[in-house]
Design a protein around this motif. Sequence first.
Motif, PDB file in Angstrom:
ATOM      1  N   ARG A 123     -44.549   8.047  65.396  1.00  0.00           N
ATOM      2  CA  ARG A 123     -44.136   9.008  66.425  1.00  0.00           C
ATOM      3  C   ARG A 123     -42.928   8.495  67.192  1.00  0.00           C
ATOM      4  NH1 ARG A 123     -49.654   9.029  67.385  1.00  0.00           N
ATOM      5  NH2 ARG A 123     -49.445   7.971  69.393  1.00  0.00           N
ATOM      6  N   ASN A 124     -42.959   7.227  67.573  1.00  0.00           N
ATOM      7  CA  ASN A 124     -41.857   6.660  68.342  1.00  0.00           C
ATOM      8  C   ASN A 124     -40.576   6.583  67.531  1.00  0.00           C
ATOM      9  OD1 ASN A 124     -43.520   6.401  70.541  1.00  0.00           O
ATOM     10  ND2 ASN A 124     -44.050   4.276  70.111  1.00  0.00           N
ATOM     11  N   ARG A 125     -40.686   6.282  66.243  1.00  0.00           N
ATOM     12  CA  ARG A 125     -39.498   6.227  65.392  1.00  0.00           C
ATOM     13  C   ARG A 125     -38.854   7.609  65.283  1.00  0.00           C
ATOM     14  NH1 ARG A 125     -36.345   4.229  61.616  1.00  0.00           N
ATOM     15  NH2 ARG A 125     -35.943   5.425  59.730  1.00  0.00           N
ATOM     16  N   ILE A 126     -39.656   8.629  65.085  1.00  0.00           N
ATOM     17  CA  ILE A 126     -39.116   9.988  64.969  1.00  0.00           C
ATOM     18  C   ILE A 126     -38.460  10.404  66.281  1.00  0.00           C
ATOM     19  CG2 ILE A 126     -39.721  12.415  64.641  1.00  0.00           C
ATOM     20  CD1 ILE A 126     -41.888  11.419  62.668  1.00  0.00           C
ATOM     21  N   LYS A 127     -39.105  10.097  67.415  1.00  0.00           N
ATOM     22  CA  LYS A 127     -38.506  10.439  68.714  1.00  0.00           C
ATOM     23  C   LYS A 127     -37.190   9.704  68.921  1.00  0.00           C
ATOM     24  CE  LYS A 127     -42.437   9.933  71.021  1.00  0.00           C
ATOM     25  NZ  LYS A 127     -43.415   9.846  72.121  1.00  0.00           N
ATOM     26  N   ARG A 128     -37.121   8.454  68.493  1.00  0.00           N
ATOM     27  CA  ARG A 128     -35.889   7.679  68.608  1.00  0.00           C
ATOM     28  C   ARG A 128     -34.778   8.316  67.782  1.00  0.00           C
ATOM     29  NH1 ARG A 128     -38.581   3.043  68.117  1.00  0.00           N
ATOM     30  NH2 ARG A 128     -38.127   2.827  65.912  1.00  0.00           N
TER      31      ARG A 128
ATOM     32  N   ARG B  28     -44.536  17.554  58.865  1.00  0.00           N
ATOM     33  CA  ARG B  28     -45.708  16.716  58.623  1.00  0.00           C
ATOM     34  C   ARG B  28     -45.354  15.350  58.040  1.00  0.00           C
ATOM     35  NH1 ARG B  28     -50.428  18.762  60.094  1.00  0.00           N
ATOM     36  NH2 ARG B  28     -50.575  21.007  60.163  1.00  0.00           N
ATOM     37  N   GLU B  29     -44.101  15.166  57.572  1.00  0.00           N
ATOM     38  CA  GLU B  29     -43.682  13.844  57.135  1.00  0.00           C
ATOM     39  C   GLU B  29     -42.292  13.541  57.671  1.00  0.00           C
ATOM     40  OE1 GLU B  29     -43.133  16.937  54.193  1.00  0.00           O
ATOM     41  OE2 GLU B  29     -44.999  15.855  54.357  1.00  0.00           O
ATOM     42  N   GLU B  30     -41.983  12.252  57.718  1.00  0.00           N
ATOM     43  CA  GLU B  30     -40.703  11.813  58.268  1.00  0.00           C
ATOM     44  C   GLU B  30     -39.562  12.232  57.359  1.00  0.00           C
ATOM     45  OE1 GLU B  30     -40.186   7.825  59.798  1.00  0.00           O
ATOM     46  OE2 GLU B  30     -42.360   7.585  59.877  1.00  0.00           O
ATOM     47  N   MET B  31     -38.426  12.557  57.984  1.00  0.00           N
ATOM     48  CA  MET B  31     -37.216  12.890  57.245  1.00  0.00           C
ATOM     49  C   MET B  31     -36.184  11.801  57.503  1.00  0.00           C
ATOM     50  SD  MET B  31     -36.949  16.952  58.039  1.00  0.00           S
ATOM     51  CE  MET B  31     -36.022  17.525  56.645  1.00  0.00           C
ATOM     52  N   SER B  32     -35.174  11.755  56.657  1.00  0.00           N
ATOM     53  CA  SER B  32     -34.129  10.745  56.824  1.00  0.00           C
ATOM     54  C   SER B  32     -33.239  11.100  58.019  1.00  0.00           C
ATOM     55  CB  SER B  32     -33.277  10.644  55.561  1.00  0.00           C
ATOM     56  OG  SER B  32     -32.472  11.798  55.428  1.00  0.00           O
ATOM     57  N   TYR B  33     -32.505  10.111  58.480  1.00  0.00           N
ATOM     58  CA  TYR B  33     -31.611  10.301  59.620  1.00  0.00           C
ATOM     59  C   TYR B  33     -30.566  11.374  59.330  1.00  0.00           C
ATOM     60  CZ  TYR B  33     -27.978   9.416  63.050  1.00  0.00           C
ATOM     61  OH  TYR B  33     -27.036   9.569  64.026  1.00  0.00           O
TER      62      TYR B  33
END
Length: 124
Positions: free
Chosen positions: A64-69, A99-104
């Motif tokens: 969660r914190n990585r996505i918010k960053r 539902r899953e992380e995406m690249s920058y």
Amino acid sequence: MKFTLGKKERLKSKKLIEQLYAEGKSIKVFPFRMVFLQVQHTSDFPCQVGFSVPKRNFKLAVSRNRIKRLMRETYRLQKNIVYDKVDKPYVFMISYIGREEMSYQELYFKTKKLLELFIEKTKK
């Protein structure tokens, strides 16, 4: 214009957040959902923004914190899109609904689309 995202630009007021979710309008560009409201706030900046990632979709706080960053960083680099076009003060909250992380790079492109859609909606 400085490409910073300081304390005064972040949405922290519980009253404003409650008002935002009660009265605000919503737009979606997957994986983002933005709820926005034209309201007077205490900041000198034209917009105050908050970011959220639901615990339901990402159990680990690290994720969660990585996505918010990443969301804060993509917004910080592109906020001039909004600041150049907006004349009234706005508050908005950007939520990650995927539902899953995406690249920058993907998040950067989607943030740009979201901010352009926000400008279109506010000009009407």
